[in-house]
Design a protein around this motif. Structure first.
Motif, PDB file in Angstrom:
ATOM      1  N   THR A 181      -5.168   5.106  -6.795  1.00  0.00           N
ATOM      2  CA  THR A 181      -4.078   4.582  -7.619  1.00  0.00           C
ATOM      3  C   THR A 181      -4.202   5.042  -9.071  1.00  0.00           C
ATOM      4  O   THR A 181      -3.398   4.656  -9.911  1.00  0.00           O
ATOM      5  CB  THR A 181      -4.016   3.034  -7.571  1.00  0.00           C
ATOM      6  OG1 THR A 181      -5.310   2.497  -7.855  1.00  0.00           O
ATOM      7  CG2 THR A 181      -3.567   2.552  -6.202  1.00  0.00           C
ATOM      8  N   TYR A 186      -1.802  -2.269 -10.241  1.00  0.00           N
ATOM      9  CA  TYR A 186      -1.966  -2.833  -8.892  1.00  0.00           C
ATOM     10  C   TYR A 186      -3.280  -3.581  -8.766  1.00  0.00           C
ATOM     11  O   TYR A 186      -4.341  -3.068  -9.129  1.00  0.00           O
ATOM     12  CB  TYR A 186      -1.890  -1.692  -7.881  1.00  0.00           C
ATOM     13  CG  TYR A 186      -2.268  -2.009  -6.453  1.00  0.00           C
ATOM     14  CD1 TYR A 186      -3.098  -1.153  -5.744  1.00  0.00           C
ATOM     15  CD2 TYR A 186      -1.762  -3.129  -5.799  1.00  0.00           C
ATOM     16  CE1 TYR A 186      -3.438  -1.411  -4.426  1.00  0.00           C
ATOM     17  CE2 TYR A 186      -2.102  -3.395  -4.482  1.00  0.00           C
ATOM     18  CZ  TYR A 186      -2.935  -2.519  -3.792  1.00  0.00           C
ATOM     19  OH  TYR A 186      -3.251  -2.779  -2.480  1.00  0.00           O
ATOM     20  N   LEU A 190      -3.480   9.463   4.380  1.00  0.00           N
ATOM     21  CA  LEU A 190      -4.471   8.536   3.838  1.00  0.00           C
ATOM     22  C   LEU A 190      -4.340   7.195   4.547  1.00  0.00           C
ATOM     23  O   LEU A 190      -3.237   6.696   4.742  1.00  0.00           O
ATOM     24  CB  LEU A 190      -4.254   8.365   2.336  1.00  0.00           C
ATOM     25  CG  LEU A 190      -5.311   7.578   1.578  1.00  0.00           C
ATOM     26  CD1 LEU A 190      -6.657   8.270   1.627  1.00  0.00           C
ATOM     27  CD2 LEU A 190      -4.887   7.368   0.127  1.00  0.00           C
ATOM     28  N   LYS A 231      -1.132  13.232   2.994  1.00  0.00           N
ATOM     29  CA  LYS A 231      -0.100  12.767   3.931  1.00  0.00           C
ATOM     30  C   LYS A 231      -0.612  11.740   4.948  1.00  0.00           C
ATOM     31  O   LYS A 231       0.189  11.086   5.596  1.00  0.00           O
ATOM     32  CB  LYS A 231       0.468  13.958   4.691  1.00  0.00           C
ATOM     33  CG  LYS A 231       1.213  14.956   3.812  1.00  0.00           C
ATOM     34  CD  LYS A 231       2.124  15.846   4.650  1.00  0.00           C
ATOM     35  CE  LYS A 231       3.163  16.525   3.783  1.00  0.00           C
ATOM     36  NZ  LYS A 231       2.694  17.639   3.030  1.00  0.00           N
ATOM     37  N   LYS A 291       0.830  -1.208   0.000  1.00  0.00           N
ATOM     38  CA  LYS A 291       0.000   0.000   0.000  1.00  0.00           C
ATOM     39  C   LYS A 291       0.866   1.260   0.000  1.00  0.00           C
ATOM     40  O   LYS A 291       0.522   2.257  -0.638  1.00  0.00           O
ATOM     41  CB  LYS A 291      -0.942  -0.009   1.201  1.00  0.00           C
ATOM     42  CG  LYS A 291      -2.141  -0.939   0.989  1.00  0.00           C
ATOM     43  CD  LYS A 291      -2.845  -1.327   2.273  1.00  0.00           C
ATOM     44  CE  LYS A 291      -3.776  -0.292   2.780  1.00  0.00           C
ATOM     45  NZ  LYS A 291      -4.616  -0.796   3.901  1.00  0.00           N
ATOM     46  N   ARG A 320      -8.407  -6.853  -1.804  1.00  0.00           N
ATOM     47  CA  ARG A 320      -9.836  -6.768  -1.563  1.00  0.00           C
ATOM     48  C   ARG A 320     -10.573  -6.388  -2.846  1.00  0.00           C
ATOM     49  O   ARG A 320      -9.976  -5.866  -3.785  1.00  0.00           O
ATOM     50  CB  ARG A 320     -10.152  -5.755  -0.473  1.00  0.00           C
ATOM     51  CG  ARG A 320      -9.533  -4.389  -0.690  1.00  0.00           C
ATOM     52  CD  ARG A 320      -9.928  -3.436   0.390  1.00  0.00           C
ATOM     53  NE  ARG A 320      -9.481  -3.873   1.710  1.00  0.00           N
ATOM     54  CZ  ARG A 320     -10.209  -3.796   2.800  1.00  0.00           C
ATOM     55  NH1 ARG A 320     -11.433  -3.317   2.754  1.00  0.00           N
ATOM     56  NH2 ARG A 320      -9.748  -4.197   3.947  1.00  0.00           N
ATOM     57  N   ASN A 344       2.092   1.949  -3.424  1.00  0.00           N
ATOM     58  CA  ASN A 344       1.024   2.469  -4.284  1.00  0.00           C
ATOM     59  C   ASN A 344       0.441   3.806  -3.825  1.00  0.00           C
ATOM     60  O   ASN A 344      -0.544   4.277  -4.391  1.00  0.00           O
ATOM     61  CB  ASN A 344      -0.100   1.443  -4.384  1.00  0.00           C
ATOM     62  CG  ASN A 344       0.256   0.294  -5.311  1.00  0.00           C
ATOM     63  OD1 ASN A 344       0.244   0.430  -6.530  1.00  0.00           O
ATOM     64  ND2 ASN A 344       0.619  -0.833  -4.731  1.00  0.00           N
ATOM     65  N   GLY A 345       1.040   4.379  -2.804  1.00  0.00           N
ATOM     66  CA  GLY A 345       0.586   5.699  -2.349  1.00  0.00           C
ATOM     67  C   GLY A 345      -0.717   5.681  -1.566  1.00  0.00           C
ATOM     68  O   GLY A 345      -1.400   6.704  -1.447  1.00  0.00           O
ATOM     69  N   LEU A 346      -1.060   4.501  -1.030  1.00  0.00           N
ATOM     70  CA  LEU A 346      -2.300   4.393  -0.253  1.00  0.00           C
ATOM     71  C   LEU A 346      -2.059   4.579   1.244  1.00  0.00           C
ATOM     72  O   LEU A 346      -3.008   4.684   2.016  1.00  0.00           O
ATOM     73  CB  LEU A 346      -2.943   3.022  -0.502  1.00  0.00           C
ATOM     74  CG  LEU A 346      -3.343   2.762  -1.956  1.00  0.00           C
ATOM     75  CD1 LEU A 346      -3.793   1.324  -2.132  1.00  0.00           C
ATOM     76  CD2 LEU A 346      -4.438   3.705  -2.397  1.00  0.00           C
ATOM     77  N   LEU A 347      -0.788   4.557   1.620  1.00  0.00           N
ATOM     78  CA  LEU A 347      -0.395   4.844   3.001  1.00  0.00           C
ATOM     79  C   LEU A 347       0.873   5.687   2.930  1.00  0.00           C
ATOM     80  O   LEU A 347       1.659   5.556   1.992  1.00  0.00           O
ATOM     81  CB  LEU A 347      -0.067   3.555   3.769  1.00  0.00           C
ATOM     82  CG  LEU A 347      -1.207   2.686   4.293  1.00  0.00           C
ATOM     83  CD1 LEU A 347      -0.630   1.426   4.925  1.00  0.00           C
ATOM     84  CD2 LEU A 347      -2.062   3.438   5.296  1.00  0.00           C
ATOM     85  N   SER A 348       1.074   6.517   3.961  1.00  0.00           N
ATOM     86  CA  SER A 348       2.313   7.297   4.020  1.00  0.00           C
ATOM     87  C   SER A 348       3.192   6.729   5.118  1.00  0.00           C
ATOM     88  O   SER A 348       2.746   6.617   6.264  1.00  0.00           O
ATOM     89  CB  SER A 348       1.999   8.760   4.313  1.00  0.00           C
ATOM     90  OG  SER A 348       1.233   9.307   3.278  1.00  0.00           O
ATOM     91  N   LEU A 389      -6.435   3.900   4.078  1.00  0.00           N
ATOM     92  CA  LEU A 389      -7.508   3.040   3.586  1.00  0.00           C
ATOM     93  C   LEU A 389      -7.549   1.744   4.394  1.00  0.00           C
ATOM     94  O   LEU A 389      -6.509   1.280   4.852  1.00  0.00           O
ATOM     95  CB  LEU A 389      -7.298   2.723   2.096  1.00  0.00           C
ATOM     96  CG  LEU A 389      -7.481   3.884   1.128  1.00  0.00           C
ATOM     97  CD1 LEU A 389      -7.342   3.400  -0.295  1.00  0.00           C
ATOM     98  CD2 LEU A 389      -8.837   4.528   1.314  1.00  0.00           C
TER      99      LEU A 389
END
Lengths: 230, 259
Positions: free
Chosen positions: B88, A76, B256, B254, A46, A80, A49-53, B258
Motif C-alpha cells: 500500500t 489504510y 497478489l 495481477k 483489499k 491485522r 487498496n490494490g492487495l487483491l485483483s 495476501l
C-alpha cells in the motif's frame, strides 16, 4: 466522485465472494461498511487498496485506477497487525514520513504524547491495544483523501474504542471521507453519515444513516440485527 | 522511491549480516594472531586447527545464511502481514521487486568481499601470493585462464539464477489460496526441470554442431569450445533471470493474494 467501484466480481477458487458490486463514495462522508463475518467487506477493501485483483470490474479513486496515485491519497488501516518490522515507534513514524508526502510527523508525535506512548519503545514490546493505537495514529496522521479502517476497534477495551472514535473524528479533514468496517455498530453509528450493508458479496443497502434511522425508527444496530438475523 | 525502499532493506539486512561479518573477520584475526605465536607455543597448534575448521564452517554457513535472509525478507515483506504495509506504499510493483533483486546482488557482493578479506587476514603471506601468481601464469600459458574466468563469472550468475528461481517460485506459490509453501517448492522444482531441459537441448545442439571436439587431440580446440559453450550458457542464464523477473512482476501485479 472520490471512490467508484464498478461491477466488481471476485472469486477464490470456485467460491464467489463479491458479486457485481457497484459503489460510489463522495468526499466529506463517514461511511460504515457493515456486514456479517465472511460477507466480503475485507475482500472489497483489499481490492480498493490494490492487495487483491478482482476477476471483473474496475475501481477508480479520484477517477484514477488503483495504483501509485491512488495509494498516495488512501490511508489504510488493515484489520491485522501489519507493522511487524522490528522497529521502534519513532522509526515507524520516520518510515511513514519517508514514503507519504502527506504524513504529519508533528501530529503523530502529539497523538503519541497524549497517550503517553514512548516513541523510543519497540512496537513489539507494546500491548495489543497500544499497538492498535499506534497503528491508528500512523494512519490518521496522514492528510489523505480517503481513510479506510478495517475493524479499527477489534479486540480493544471500551475506553480505547472511545479514544479511537475521538481520534477518527478529530483528525480527518472535511474534504476527506472515512470508510469504517466494523462489527461494533452501536459504538460507531453515532458518527456515521452513511451506511453500507453487504451480505454474501452483494451490496444490499447504501443509505444515509439519519434517513435509515428516521424511516425505521430504530438504531442502525437494531436494523442490522434484523437484516442479518441468523 | 527505489532508493527509499533500498534504504530500509539495507538496514534490515545489515542488522542480520553485519554481526556475521564481524564474527568472520574476528575469527580471521584470531587465526592470524595464533599463527604468529604457534611456533613459540606449540600447544597453540591445536587451537589453530580447530579455529581453521570453524572458520571454514563459518564461511559456508555465512553464505547460506545470507541467501536465507534474502529469501525470508522477500517472503515477509511482500507476502506476509508486512505486505499490507509494503503493497500500500505509493511505489510501483516493479520498484518493490527490483529492490529485492538488487539486495540479493548487494548482499552477495558484500559477503564475497568479506570472505575474501577474512581469508586474506587469516592466511595471506608472501609465499601464498607467489604461489597464486605462479598458478595464474601457468593457467595463462596453457590458455585455460580465459575459460576459468568465464566459468567463475558463470558461477556468480548461477547464484543469481537460483535466488531468482526461488523468488519466482515463491511469487507463484504465494499467489495460491492455500499450501503456499508447498506450492512454492513444487513450482521451484517444475521451473528447475524446465530450465534443465532447455540447457540439455542447448548442450545437444552445440555438441552436434561441433563433433570434432569429442575426438580433438589439440587441447586448444577443446578449451576454445568450452569458452564459447560457457559464454552461450551465460547468455541463457541472463535470459532466465529476465524471465524470472517478468513472471514475479506479473504474479505480484495481477495475482497478489495476501492472507
Amino acid at each position: 466522485m472520490l471512490l467508484t467501484c464498478k461491477n466488481i466480481d471476485m472469486k477464490f477458487g470456485d467460491k464467489r465472494v463479491l458479486s457485481d458490486v457497484n459503489l460510489n463514495i463522495e468526499k466529506g462522508k463517514i461511511i460504515g461498511f457493515l456486514g456479517k463475518n465472511g460477507s466480503g467487506k475485507t475482500t472489497l477493501i483489499k481490492i480498493i487498496n490494490g492487495l487483491l485483483s478482482p476477476v471483473n470490474g474496475e475501481i477508480l479513486v479520484n477517477d484514477e485506477k488503483v495504483g501509485v496515485e491512488s495509494k498516495k491519497v488512501i490511508s489504510y488501516l488493515p484489520e491485522r497487525t501489519y507493522l511487524t518490522m522490528n522497529l521502534k515507534v519513532r522509526e515507524f513514524i520516520d518510515y511513514f514520513a519517508t514514503f507519504y508526502e502527506d504524513f504529519d510527523k508533528d501530529k503523530a508525535y502529539n497523538l503519541l504524547a497524549d497517550l503517553k506512548i514512548d516513541a523510543e519503545e519497540k512496537l513489539s514490546n507494546l500491548s495489543k491495544g497500544t499497538k492498535e493505537k499506534v497503528s491508528l495514529i500512523l494512519v490518521m496522521s496522514r492528510k489523505a483523501s480517503l481513510y479506510i479502517l478495517d475493524e479499527p476497534m477489534g479486540g480493544v477495551d471500551p475506553a480505547t474504542r472511545d479514544y479511537i472514535l475521538d481520534t477518527i473524528l478529530n483528525n480527518f479533514n472535511d474534504d476527506a471521507s472515512i470508510i469504517i468496517s466494523t462489527h461494533l455498530i452501536s459504538d460507531v453509528e453515532k458518527i456515521l453519515d452513511e451506511v453500507i450493508f453487504i451480505d454474501e458479496g452483494k451490496i444490499i443497502k447504501h443509505e444515509s444513516a439519519d434517513k435509515l434511522r428516521s424511516e425505521n425508527n430504530k438504531s442502525i444496530d437494531e436494523i442490522f440485527r434484523e437484516e442479518f438475523k441468523c | 522511491m527505489l532508493g527509499k525502499l533500498l534504504k530500509y532493506d539495507i538496514k534490515w539486512q545489515a542488522k542480520r549480516l553485519v554481526p556475521l561479518y564481524l564474527i568472520m573477520l574476528g575469527s580471521a584475526a584470531a587465526i592470524r594472531i595464533i599463527d604468529l605465536f604457534r611456533d613459540t607455543f606449540s600447544f597453540l597448534n591445536i587451537f589453530y586447527g580447530l579455529l581453521t575448521v570453524a572458520f571454514i564452517f563459518l564461511i559456508i554457513i555465512g553464505f547460506i545464511y545470507m541467501a536465507f535472509t534474502n529469501i525470508k525478507r522477500y517472503i515477509d515483506s511482500l507476502f506476509k502481514d508486512e505486505g499490507y504495509l509494503t503493497h500500500t506504499l505509493p511505489v510501483t510493483k516493479s520498484n518493490l521487486l527490483l529492490t529485492k533483486f538488487i539486495m540479493a546482488a548487494l548482499t552477495f557482493a558484500f559477503t564475497i568481499i568479506v570472505i575474501i578479506l577474512a581469508i586474506s587476514i587469516a592466511y595471506m603471506n608472501s609465499n601464498i601470493i607467489d604461489g597464486l601468481n605462479y598458478i595464474l601464469d601457468y593457467l595463462s600459458m596453457q590458455g585455460i585462464l580465459k575459460p576459468l574466468i568465464l566459468f567463475m563469472i558463470l558461477m556468480i550468475f548461477e547464484y543469481f539464477f537460483y535466488m531468482f528461481l526461488i523468488f519466482t517460485s515463491i511469487s507463484i506459490g504465494y499467489s495460491k489460496n492455500g499450501n503456499k509453501n508447498v506450492n512454492s517448492v513444487l513450482w521451484a522444482i517444475v521451473i528447475y526441470f524446465i530450465v534443465q531441459a532447455i540447457n540439455l537441448i542447448y548442450m545437444g545442439i552445440i555438441s552436434f554442431m561441433h563433433p570434432e571436439v569429442l575426438t580433438a587431440n589439440n587441447p586448444a580446440v577443446v578449451i576454445d569450445f568450452l569458452s564459447n559453450f560457457v559464454l552461450g550458457y551465460l547468455v541463457f542464464e541472463i535470459i532466465y533471470i529476465g524471465v524470472f523477473y517478468y513472471i514475479s512482476y506479473n504474479r505480484m501485479n495481477k495475482h497478489l493474494n495476501l492472507p
